[in-house]
Design an enzyme around this catalytic site. Structure first.
Site, PDB file in Angstrom:
ATOM      1  N   GLU A  93     -34.162 -37.418 -28.472  1.00  0.00           N
ATOM      2  CA  GLU A  93     -35.350 -37.267 -27.623  1.00  0.00           C
ATOM      3  C   GLU A  93     -35.012 -37.786 -26.232  1.00  0.00           C
ATOM      4  O   GLU A  93     -34.393 -38.853 -26.096  1.00  0.00           O
ATOM      5  CB  GLU A  93     -36.529 -38.050 -28.209  1.00  0.00           C
ATOM      6  CG  GLU A  93     -37.797 -38.015 -27.370  1.00  0.00           C
ATOM      7  CD  GLU A  93     -38.284 -36.603 -27.087  1.00  0.00           C
ATOM      8  OE1 GLU A  93     -38.388 -36.252 -25.897  1.00  0.00           O
ATOM      9  OE2 GLU A  93     -38.538 -35.857 -28.056  1.00  0.00           O
ATOM     10  N   ASP A 120     -29.592 -35.139 -23.721  1.00  0.00           N
ATOM     11  CA  ASP A 120     -29.681 -33.705 -23.976  1.00  0.00           C
ATOM     12  C   ASP A 120     -29.134 -33.391 -25.371  1.00  0.00           C
ATOM     13  O   ASP A 120     -27.981 -33.702 -25.691  1.00  0.00           O
ATOM     14  CB  ASP A 120     -28.872 -32.970 -22.907  1.00  0.00           C
ATOM     15  CG  ASP A 120     -29.023 -31.461 -22.968  1.00  0.00           C
ATOM     16  OD1 ASP A 120     -29.291 -30.925 -24.059  1.00  0.00           O
ATOM     17  OD2 ASP A 120     -28.860 -30.818 -21.919  1.00  0.00           O
ATOM     18  N   ASP A 143     -40.836 -26.910 -26.574  1.00  0.00           N
ATOM     19  CA  ASP A 143     -41.582 -26.328 -25.452  1.00  0.00           C
ATOM     20  C   ASP A 143     -41.408 -24.814 -25.489  1.00  0.00           C
ATOM     21  O   ASP A 143     -40.277 -24.312 -25.463  1.00  0.00           O
ATOM     22  CB  ASP A 143     -41.043 -26.888 -24.138  1.00  0.00           C
ATOM     23  CG  ASP A 143     -41.962 -26.591 -22.956  1.00  0.00           C
ATOM     24  OD1 ASP A 143     -42.590 -25.511 -22.950  1.00  0.00           O
ATOM     25  OD2 ASP A 143     -42.055 -27.431 -22.047  1.00  0.00           O
ATOM     26  N   LYS A 147     -44.315 -18.732 -19.887  1.00  0.00           N
ATOM     27  CA  LYS A 147     -44.252 -17.780 -18.779  1.00  0.00           C
ATOM     28  C   LYS A 147     -42.923 -17.026 -18.818  1.00  0.00           C
ATOM     29  O   LYS A 147     -41.875 -17.609 -19.068  1.00  0.00           O
ATOM     30  CB  LYS A 147     -44.403 -18.508 -17.441  1.00  0.00           C
ATOM     31  CG  LYS A 147     -45.782 -19.127 -17.250  1.00  0.00           C
ATOM     32  CD  LYS A 147     -45.897 -19.801 -15.896  1.00  0.00           C
ATOM     33  CE  LYS A 147     -47.289 -20.398 -15.702  1.00  0.00           C
ATOM     34  NZ  LYS A 147     -47.423 -21.091 -14.394  1.00  0.00           N
ATOM     35  N   ASP A 179     -46.083 -23.395 -32.771  1.00  0.00           N
ATOM     36  CA  ASP A 179     -47.474 -22.943 -32.834  1.00  0.00           C
ATOM     37  C   ASP A 179     -47.741 -21.862 -31.788  1.00  0.00           C
ATOM     38  O   ASP A 179     -48.895 -21.527 -31.523  1.00  0.00           O
ATOM     39  CB  ASP A 179     -48.441 -24.115 -32.654  1.00  0.00           C
ATOM     40  CG  ASP A 179     -48.253 -24.838 -31.332  1.00  0.00           C
ATOM     41  OD1 ASP A 179     -47.173 -24.701 -30.716  1.00  0.00           O
ATOM     42  OD2 ASP A 179     -49.168 -25.560 -30.910  1.00  0.00           O
ATOM     43  N   THR A 216     -48.513 -33.116 -38.096  1.00  0.00           N
ATOM     44  CA  THR A 216     -48.852 -34.032 -37.021  1.00  0.00           C
ATOM     45  C   THR A 216     -50.339 -33.949 -36.677  1.00  0.00           C
ATOM     46  O   THR A 216     -51.028 -32.990 -37.045  1.00  0.00           O
ATOM     47  CB  THR A 216     -48.036 -33.702 -35.762  1.00  0.00           C
ATOM     48  OG1 THR A 216     -48.412 -32.395 -35.294  1.00  0.00           O
ATOM     49  CG2 THR A 216     -46.542 -33.712 -36.061  1.00  0.00           C
ATOM     50  N   GLU A 219     -50.960 -30.842 -34.829  1.00  0.00           N
ATOM     51  CA  GLU A 219     -51.040 -29.657 -35.667  1.00  0.00           C
ATOM     52  C   GLU A 219     -52.387 -29.588 -36.385  1.00  0.00           C
ATOM     53  O   GLU A 219     -52.982 -28.506 -36.511  1.00  0.00           O
ATOM     54  CB  GLU A 219     -49.906 -29.660 -36.693  1.00  0.00           C
ATOM     55  CG  GLU A 219     -49.830 -28.403 -37.524  1.00  0.00           C
ATOM     56  CD  GLU A 219     -48.651 -28.387 -38.473  1.00  0.00           C
ATOM     57  OE1 GLU A 219     -48.587 -27.491 -39.328  1.00  0.00           O
ATOM     58  OE2 GLU A 219     -47.783 -29.275 -38.347  1.00  0.00           O
TER      59      GLU A 219
END
Length: 238
Positions: A93, A120, A143, A147, A179, A216, A219
């Site tokens: 993370e 990373d 993520d 777009k 999701d 979570t 969620e």
């Protein structure tokens, strides 16, 4: 005047910026998160600069090994590690409050089967993980970069699928969840084209939500609002 000491344009070194799948965000630390970093990092933290690691040595045992990319605040990681003490977990993370939260949770719950990178994930996979050494790779709710102009930032790309395949044992599983239905379709398209994998959904596109994936708060809220979640499991075949 032209600076004659400057090399011609065609001789200039090429500097390519690596496209990241994340954006670094500053976040305020709670006391617990700072405690996790101060006291937990020396016990459970791993450094990219240390390069390729022998994780049998790191954990002091041989055990099934899972790598989780982007564990957020670490809630799922803690739940999985507590439920499976016979397994080892490597979490990655970039956001420091989340790293501190997970480390604080490890200290509070006296868990020793988790190690943490804060950098990373692609660099960790490339530089720190031996080929054919992982039983699972988890990518939960990355993520979606919804777009169109940002789709190049999505972590799930052909190169990612191949890198993960190299690090999984034959029979190992890449488990992803999202999701965002458009991202689920993108994941499916990439993985269908990736060599050396089979879709564990069989004739279906997506697997039912696996019991081993914790639900979570985010969620649960999404489910109440009627949002869907799509799970994909692809197994390395060669």
């Amino acid at each position: 005047m032209t600076d004659q000491s400057q090399a011609p344009e065609h001789e200039q070194p090429e500097h390519r910026r690596t496209i990241k799948s994340f954006v670094m965000r500053a976040g305020r630390m709670t006391e617990g998160q700072q405690r996790g970093l101060d006291q937990g990092w020396p016990l459970f933290g791993l450094e990219l600069a240390d390069g390729l690691r022998d994780f049998d040595q790191v954990f002091g045992r041989q055990a099934p090994r899972t790598l989780e990319i982007g564990f957020g605040m670490g809630h799922s990681t803690l739940e999985m590690a507590a439920a499976a003490p016979e397994q080892d977990f490597i979490g990655i993370e970039v956001h420091r409050p989340g790293v501190g939260a997970l480390l604080n949770g490890l200290l509070s719950q006296n868990l020793t089967n988790v190690r943490v990178y804060s950098c990373d994930a692609l660099e960790v996979l490339r530089d720190c993980i031996a080929d054919a050494s992982l039983d699972r790779v988890l990518l939960f709710f990355p993520d979606p970069w919804h777009k169109s102009r940002h789709h190049k930032r999505r972590i799930v790309q052909p190169a990612f699928a191949e890198l993960v395949r190299q690090k999984l044992k034959v029979g190992g599983v890449l488990h992803m969840a999202t999701d965002w239905h458009a991202y689920a379709e993108h994941m499916l398209e990439v993985m269908r084209a990736a060599p050396g994998y089979t879709n564990l959904a069989g004739a279906e596109d997506f697997v039912p939500r696996p019991e081993e994936r914790p639900i979570t708060k985010f969620e649960r809220r999404g489910e109440r609002l009627g949002h869907g979640v799509w799970d994909l499991k692809f197994q390395r075949t060669d």
